[in-house]
Write an enzyme that holds these catalytic residues in place. Structure first.
Site, PDB file in Angstrom:
ATOM      1  N   GLU A 173      31.659  44.390  49.239  1.00 38.60           N
ATOM      2  CA  GLU A 173      30.970  43.729  48.223  1.00 38.60           C
ATOM      3  C   GLU A 173      31.409  44.027  46.895  1.00 38.60           C
ATOM      4  O   GLU A 173      31.880  45.180  46.441  1.00 38.60           O
ATOM      5  CB  GLU A 173      29.422  43.673  48.321  1.00 38.60           C
ATOM      6  CG  GLU A 173      28.753  43.267  49.546  1.00 38.60           C
ATOM      7  CD  GLU A 173      29.222  44.076  50.802  1.00 38.60           C
ATOM      8  OE1 GLU A 173      29.466  45.419  50.584  1.00 38.60           O
ATOM      9  OE2 GLU A 173      29.535  43.605  51.923  1.00 38.60           O
ATOM     10  N   HIS A 187      35.098  41.067  65.032  1.00 38.96           N
ATOM     11  CA  HIS A 187      34.309  40.654  63.635  1.00 38.96           C
ATOM     12  C   HIS A 187      34.387  39.270  63.620  1.00 38.96           C
ATOM     13  O   HIS A 187      35.697  38.679  63.768  1.00 38.96           O
ATOM     14  CB  HIS A 187      34.908  41.676  62.696  1.00 38.96           C
ATOM     15  CG  HIS A 187      34.382  43.082  62.866  1.00 38.96           C
ATOM     16  ND1 HIS A 187      35.266  43.994  63.394  1.00 38.96           N
ATOM     17  CD2 HIS A 187      33.440  43.713  62.325  1.00 38.96           C
ATOM     18  CE1 HIS A 187      34.842  45.226  63.398  1.00 38.96           C
ATOM     19  NE2 HIS A 187      33.588  44.937  62.829  1.00 38.96           N
TER      20      HIS A 187
END
Ligand code: 8IG
Length: 283
Positions: free
Chosen positions: A204, A105
């Site tokens: 988020e 990632h």
């Protein structure tokens, strides 16, 4: 150097600007050919969060290769991933899938070259098509945990690119309409959406999820867009499938957890595995 960042003995260091990442990919493809006995592979799959068990349904695994034995691949793994790649016989076709059980990632900080190395290796191994899967948050409340969604397009919020130098790569139709049609032929209930990649590794805030929605996003995640760009640069046809493992922050009143991700993957394994198997067999 820490044990985590040290390249495998004798393997080139992707992070060194003097290293050509495409040469490392060619070396990786050569190592894969040696370890699997297959001179080339046809289709590549990257299995993201929640997709771990689905690779088994694609076909019989003929060889399993430790990532550490392949130039350029990192050994570090996230819970729910395995640090191996597999060569899988695609049922009844005589073709081979190269299945990556893990990905690097962007948030791991190993650089964009490491993030897209599997994609470049797949291209160097002969693959013409790549299926990128991921686990993500969903903005559409109708998509409960365990819902697979086709990626129609993406918004890359990482502020970076895997493309180095002045190569102006066209991303129109990055997520192949042909392959999306093919996937819907297998599973007509599949919805599609725009995937928004945040850097992570934190999820988020609810305000950021509202921003993603205002920008035109339907899915929020931490992978895939950089890999898809690199795939297009290497001439691969791309299919992207997200598994909504959780409603994005603020869409539901539940807190987000990695355990929820793994559970959604277990619950959806059958549907997603059948989908992948049928799509790969008909590509
Ligand atoms: I699984 O809600 C998974 N990955 N950015 N947001 C982001 N990445 C994710 C999420 C999520 N769920």
């Amino acid at each position: 150097m820490t044990a985590q960042s040290r390249p495998s003995t004798g393997h080139p260091d992707l992070a060194d600007p003097a290293t050509d990442p495409f040469e490392v990919a060619a070396a990786a493809a050569q190592a894969i050919a040696e370890h699997t006995g297959a001179q080339r592979h046809d289709v590549a799959l990257v299995l993201g969060s929640g997709w771990g068990q689905t690779g088994d349904l694609v076909g019989q695994t003929l060889a399993t290769v430790d990532n550490a034995d392949v130039p350029g691949f990192a050994r570090v793994t996230v819970a729910g991933h395995s640090g191996t790649m597999r060569s899988v016989a695609i049922a009844d076709t005589g073709r081979r899938a190269l299945v990556f059980g893990t990905r690097t990632h962007f948030y791991e900080g190993k650089g964009v070259r490491s993030v897209v190395h599997a994609v470049r290796t797949a291209a160097a191994a002969g693959c013409r098509t790549i299926v990128l899967t991921n686990g993500c948050g969903g903005l559409n409340p109708a998509w409960g945990p365990g819902t697979p969604v086709l990626i129609r397009d993406h918004i890359n919020l990482t502020a970076t690119s895997p493309v180095e130098g002045a190569h102006f790569v066209d991303l129109t139709d990055l997520y192949s309409p042909r392959l999306r049609d093919l996937a819907r032929g297998v599973d007509p209930d599949l919805d599609e959406g725009v995937y928004v990649q945040f850097r992570g590794p934190h999820y988020e805030t609810p305000a950021e999820v509202r921003m993603a929605k205002a920008l035109g996003g339907d899915l929020v995640g931490m992978s895939t867009t950089l890999e898809a760009i690199a795939a297009r640069q290497s001439g691969l046809e791309v299919l992207g499938i997200s598994l909504v493992t959780n409603l994005a922050a603020g869409i539901s009143d539940q807190p987000l957890s990695h355990e929820e991700v793994l559970e959604a993957g277990r619950a959806a394994a059958q549907r997603c595995g059948r989908l992948l198997a049928a799509v790969v067999a008909s590509i």
